[in-house]
Structures are given as C-alpha cells and as structure tokens.
Scaffold this motif. Structure first.
Motif, PDB file in Angstrom:
ATOM      1  N   LYS A 142       0.825  -1.219   0.000  1.00 29.61           N
ATOM      2  CA  LYS A 142       0.000   0.000   0.000  1.00 29.61           C
ATOM      3  C   LYS A 142       0.858   1.268   0.000  1.00 29.61           C
ATOM      4  O   LYS A 142       0.411   2.329  -0.453  1.00 29.61           O
ATOM      5  N   ILE A 174      -6.246  -9.495   5.456  1.00 27.92           N
ATOM      6  CA  ILE A 174      -6.499  -8.326   4.607  1.00 27.92           C
ATOM      7  C   ILE A 174      -5.727  -8.408   3.289  1.00 27.92           C
ATOM      8  O   ILE A 174      -6.184  -7.896   2.258  1.00 27.92           O
ATOM      9  N   ARG A 177      -8.106 -10.319   1.053  1.00 25.89           N
ATOM     10  CA  ARG A 177      -9.340  -9.609   0.723  1.00 25.89           C
ATOM     11  C   ARG A 177      -9.077  -8.383  -0.160  1.00 25.89           C
ATOM     12  O   ARG A 177      -9.736  -8.177  -1.176  1.00 25.89           O
ATOM     13  N   ASP A 178      -8.109  -7.563   0.249  1.00 21.96           N
ATOM     14  CA  ASP A 178      -7.917  -6.274  -0.434  1.00 21.96           C
ATOM     15  C   ASP A 178      -6.679  -6.217  -1.321  1.00 21.96           C
ATOM     16  O   ASP A 178      -6.456  -5.212  -2.001  1.00 21.96           O
ATOM     17  N   THR A 181      -7.279  -5.388  -5.187  1.00 22.84           N
ATOM     18  CA  THR A 181      -7.699  -4.008  -5.446  1.00 22.84           C
ATOM     19  C   THR A 181      -6.527  -3.037  -5.292  1.00 22.84           C
ATOM     20  O   THR A 181      -6.304  -2.170  -6.141  1.00 22.84           O
ATOM     21  N   GLU A 182      -5.759  -3.205  -4.205  1.00 24.18           N
ATOM     22  CA  GLU A 182      -4.659  -2.276  -3.950  1.00 24.18           C
ATOM     23  C   GLU A 182      -3.523  -2.466  -4.957  1.00 24.18           C
ATOM     24  O   GLU A 182      -2.877  -1.489  -5.358  1.00 24.18           O
ATOM     25  N   ARG A 185      -4.633  -0.782  -8.148  1.00 21.12           N
ATOM     26  CA  ARG A 185      -4.559   0.686  -8.035  1.00 21.12           C
ATOM     27  C   ARG A 185      -3.160   1.211  -8.330  1.00 21.12           C
ATOM     28  O   ARG A 185      -2.990   2.363  -8.696  1.00 21.12           O
ATOM     29  N   ALA A 209     -11.528 -12.902  -2.436  1.00 23.77           N
ATOM     30  CA  ALA A 209     -10.980 -11.550  -2.488  1.00 23.77           C
ATOM     31  C   ALA A 209     -12.155 -10.595  -2.643  1.00 23.77           C
ATOM     32  O   ALA A 209     -13.218 -10.983  -3.138  1.00 23.77           O
ATOM     33  N   ARG A 210     -11.956  -9.381  -2.213  1.00 21.35           N
ATOM     34  CA  ARG A 210     -13.048  -8.424  -2.261  1.00 21.35           C
ATOM     35  C   ARG A 210     -13.325  -7.971  -3.684  1.00 21.35           C
ATOM     36  O   ARG A 210     -12.418  -7.762  -4.471  1.00 21.35           O
ATOM     37  N   ASP A 212     -14.270  -5.485  -6.572  1.00 18.88           N
ATOM     38  CA  ASP A 212     -14.045  -4.071  -6.849  1.00 18.88           C
ATOM     39  C   ASP A 212     -15.038  -3.732  -7.948  1.00 18.88           C
ATOM     40  O   ASP A 212     -14.757  -3.876  -9.117  1.00 18.88           O
ATOM     41  N   SER A 328     -16.983 -12.785  -0.784  1.00 22.77           N
ATOM     42  CA  SER A 328     -17.400 -11.425  -0.530  1.00 22.77           C
ATOM     43  C   SER A 328     -17.838 -10.820  -1.848  1.00 22.77           C
ATOM     44  O   SER A 328     -17.057 -10.571  -2.724  1.00 22.77           O
ATOM     45  N   ASP A 332     -19.230  -5.897   2.539  1.00 25.77           N
ATOM     46  CA  ASP A 332     -18.317  -6.630   3.402  1.00 25.77           C
ATOM     47  C   ASP A 332     -18.964  -7.805   4.122  1.00 25.77           C
ATOM     48  O   ASP A 332     -18.285  -8.709   4.571  1.00 25.77           O
TER      49      ASP A 332
END
Ligand SMILES: [Zn+2]
Length: 477
Positions: A142, A174, A177-178, A181-182, A185, A209-210, A212, A328, A332
């Motif tokens: 990140k 995390i 999950r994220d 996306t990160e 980005r 995974a989350r 997007d 997911s 959430d």
C-alpha cells in the motif's frame, strides 16, 4: 433368541436409556447429562459431517452443489424432528474456478502450485506474464506509489504464524481480501499471495478476495507456502523472476444461494430465540469438512440432544445454515448473514442470544459470553457444567460473534463464542486437504458437549441477555 427374551431385552434397553435422568431433573442436571451423552458419542454429529461431505462434497457459494447441500440438510433436519424447516433463497453471482495454471517462466521455468482467489477474473487465453515484485506485507504494498507496479505482478509474502486462537489469520487476511484491489490501483496486471497457511504443505489455500465493482480487480492467485519461499529465494539471489498466470474463471450472475432455518420450539417463551449458526457453503478444492460441515454437525448434534431431553427448554432453539459465507460480493458482510437479518428483521428484537461454529472441530478451551452473563445464574451454572470439559471462562469478549451472526450482533443481539483450539486449523483451511479424516471424532464430541450444555442452559434460563448487554456491567443480576 425367542420373542420373549427379545421383548425383555428391548425393555431393559429402554430402562437403561432413560435411567440417566432422575424423576424431575434440575436444569443444571439436564445440562450435565447432555454434556455426558455427547462425550459418550451419543450424538448425530459424526454421521452428519460424514454424510454431508461424502454425498455432496465441495459446495461453492451459489453453486448447484450448495443447493443440493441445502436440500439434503433440510431433509435431515426434518427427519431429526426439527420444526418449521425452510430454505430461504437469495440471488447472487456464482464464481466458477475453471482451469488454471501458474508458472515461473524465468529465470528457471517450473510449475507453481497455486489456486485463483475466489472472484478472480479470467486471464486472456494466452495468460498474462510479468515480473514479480515482492512486498513483505500488505502495508508495504500500500505504501508503493500509484503506477509503480505498471505491467508487474505484485506479491505479498507475509508468513502466517500458527496460533491457538487463530489471530494470525486475522492479521494476514487483509492481504487476501484487499490485495487485488490495492495492487491494481498501483498498476499491477496480476496479484499473487503467499497462502494464508500454516503447516508447510505444498497446497494453495483458496479464499475470497473483495470485489471491486462487479468483480475482483485483476487475476489473483494464492501460491503454496513452499512455492512462495521458492519465489522469494530466487528474487533474493538477484534474479528478475517472471510469472505467468492463466485462468478460465467465470461468473454466473443469475445464480442463487440459500439459508436453511429450523426450530425446536420452546415450551414457555417460544418467541424468544436462541440462534445457532454455521455455514453451508465451502471452498471447492476440498470437501469442506472442517470449514464448515463440522460446525453444521456440532450445532445440529447439540440441538438434537436437547430435543431428546426429558423436557423442552423454555425458549426456542433455532438452527441456521448460512449460504454464501465464503465469498465477498460487493459489500463486506456475507450474503447469507445479511439476508437472514433482513428476512427475519421483525423477529430480531426477540433473538436473545446467538453463536456460530465456524472453526473446524478443534477442542473448545474457553467460552466468551456477553457482558454480565458470567455473573448471572446462567453463567455460574455454565461455568460448573463446562469445567469437566476443561473449558474455562474467557476474559476476551465475544466481539461480533463471527461473520454470519455479525449482522445480528450489530442489531443488538447478544453473542457468545465457544473458543476452539485452532493451532492446526490453517494447515488445512481452504485447501484440497480439508477432508473428513482431519476431524478427530473425540474433539467433535467435546464440541457437541460444550454446545449442548451452553445452549440448553441459555434456552432454559430466565436470564434476559439483552437487558444484561445493555446494562452497566457492574449491575447485579
Ligand atoms: Zn468457514
């Protein structure tokens, strides 16, 4: 054996079966006897988990197999004498894995043991290839500048420690999950996660995974622990490591999932509900034995033992098998839990207590209760009845109770947690090795014993858990 001796034997058996109960047993005496029956293996839990994982096997969220599991378990609950058994469907997107392959293409071509993360989009037909950039943690990724991963495959390589309470997963989760996306980005074309794994087996650990928007941002995979180490060593040797990711994953947007709900009606205050939850769906690589057929078996086994007690408890006991816990979708909260709290919105105010079993069949070592409950008559009886199981009162509060009942907790329903030993849970969790043989029948019985005792005492209690939760914790009850 002639007919008379046969009749005599049946009579003797019937006497033996009922002799455990005294004429008018106290609530605590019934809890103790339920505990002991469970410890002796006199519950349906093992047969339940064995039959579900054998007949149905893997049951991904939204798949026809999950539907089959719902229909099988609804029939089973009816056969066991549960009332008001219903299947409550809701729409969702079913993610289908397809075929997949991950390989190191340079400097030393070799296959990598990996699995796409749930929700991951397919790659173009020829796959995608790029240089891997390793980050020690999700936070390190990140911190990377926007655009800095353009054309690259990002990898988070944080190892996960084994802990009794599973807190290692809480910290590492995390990145699964994220992470996609990160990474996207920052320009990455693909994402690779060191499996959220303990034990070192060369298996990938799947998991959601989350989303997007309508899908996960970029093709994303979990690689096995030994493969993650191999990639790390190559990079440390100063090599530019290139990975190729291929996947034919797809989405079925008009699929359905469902919750299964069943009751044992209380004798005096049937409107007051004690909710026991576990989840119906599983990942596709194994047969979902520890995650979460075991939980379904534990709560059903406990409730069925209570149904066989010499009298009914005062409150209603409700078993809920939640659909679609593992994935997911946008948002959430798992869809099954979200749907239950909506569909049953008008009843939530009379839900007195809720708990879920979703941590395999490792032995229970402690119990977390809502605020004030340990000091109540319920809490003091429970502490005594659980002592022979080596289950102690926990000073850790129950938090949100778990993913599926979290929406209820948010709406004011008090929750409890029977804390299980999860030291080895993440050796198998979400892998091809999540199979029936990983369940220890004695530990499964110990879980049923703790659940039966707690649920009986709470369902037969006068204690108003909702009032306790909302009161000053020092108030006398
Ligand atoms: Zn689970």
């Amino acid at each position: 054996m002639n007919r008379n001796t046969l009749l005599l034997s049946f009579g003797a058996l019937a006497l033996l079966a009922t002799s455990a109960w005294s004429a008018d047993p106290s609530s605590e005496a019934i809890a103790s006897e339920l505990r002991d029956k469970a410890l002796r293996g006199e519950s349906i839990a093992w047969d339940f988990v064995s039959e579900l994982t054998t007949r149905i096997g893997p049951r991904p969220a939204g798949s026809p197999a999950e539907r089959a599991a719902a229909e099988w378990s609804a029939r089973k609950l009816k056969d066991l004498g549960f009332e008001n058994v219903r299947i409550e469907s809701f729409p969702m997107t079913w993610w289908v894995r397809g075929t997949e392959r991950v390989e190191i293409t340079a400097p030393s071509p070799q296959p990598v043991v990996a699995a796409a993360l749930g929700g991951s989009p397919p790659t173009p037909a020829g796959g995608i290839e790029g240089e891997v950039v390793i980050f020690p943690t999700f936070e390190d990724m990140k911190a990377a500048a926007p655009g800095s991963l353009a054309g690259k495959i990002a990898m988070v390589a944080r190892p996960m420690p084994a802990t009794q309470d599973g807190s290692g997963y809480g910290v590492a989760g995390i990145a699964r999950r994220d992470g996609p996306t990160e990474a996207a980005r920052r320009g990455a074309i693909g994402y690779v996660l060191r499996s959220l794994a303990t034990g070192g087996a060369r298996f990938p650990h799947a998991g959601g995974a989350r989303y997007d928007g309508a899908r996960v941002a970029i093709p994303s995979f979990a690689v096995s622990e030994p493969d993650a180490q191999q990639i790390e060593r190559l990079v440390k040797l100063g090599e530019k490591v290139r990975l190729k990711l291929s996947s034919t994953a797809s989405y079925v947007s008009n699929a359905t999932s469902q919750n299964v709900v069943a009751d044992l009606r209380g004798s005096e205050r049937p409107n007051e509900v004690l909710l026991l939850g576990a989840h119906l769906d599983s990942w596709d690589l194994g047969t979902g034995a520890i995650d979460d057929a075991a939980g379904m078996a534990i709560i059903t086994g406990a409730a069925k033992l209570i149904a066989q007690a010499p009298r009914k408890p005062k409150r209603t006991i409700r078993v809920v098998f939640y659909g679609s816990e593992e994935v997911s979708q946008p948002g959430d909260i798992p869809l099954g839990g979200r749907t239950y709290s909506t569909v049953h919105g008008s009843e939530i105010a009379s839900h007195m207590l809720a708990g879920e079993s979703d941590f395999g069949a490792g032995r229970v070592y402690s119990v977390s209760l809502p605020r004030g409950a340990f000091a109540s008559p319920f809490g003091t009886a429970l502490t005594r009845v659980l002592a022979p199981l080596s289950v102690v009162p926990s000073s850790v509060p129950p938090g949100n109770g778990g993913a599926d009942i979290a929406p209820l907790e948010k709406l004011g329903v008090p929750v409890f947690v029977l804390n299980q030993d999860g030291t080895n849970y993440f050796d198998y969790h979400h892998t091809p090795d999540d199979t029936l043989d990983k369940i220890d029948p004695a530990a499964l019985s110990q879980n049923v014993a703790a659940w039966a005792a707690l649920v009986w005492l709470a369902a037969d209690s006068e204690v108003d858990f909702r009032a306790l939760r909302n009161s000053d914790s020092t108030a006398k009850r």
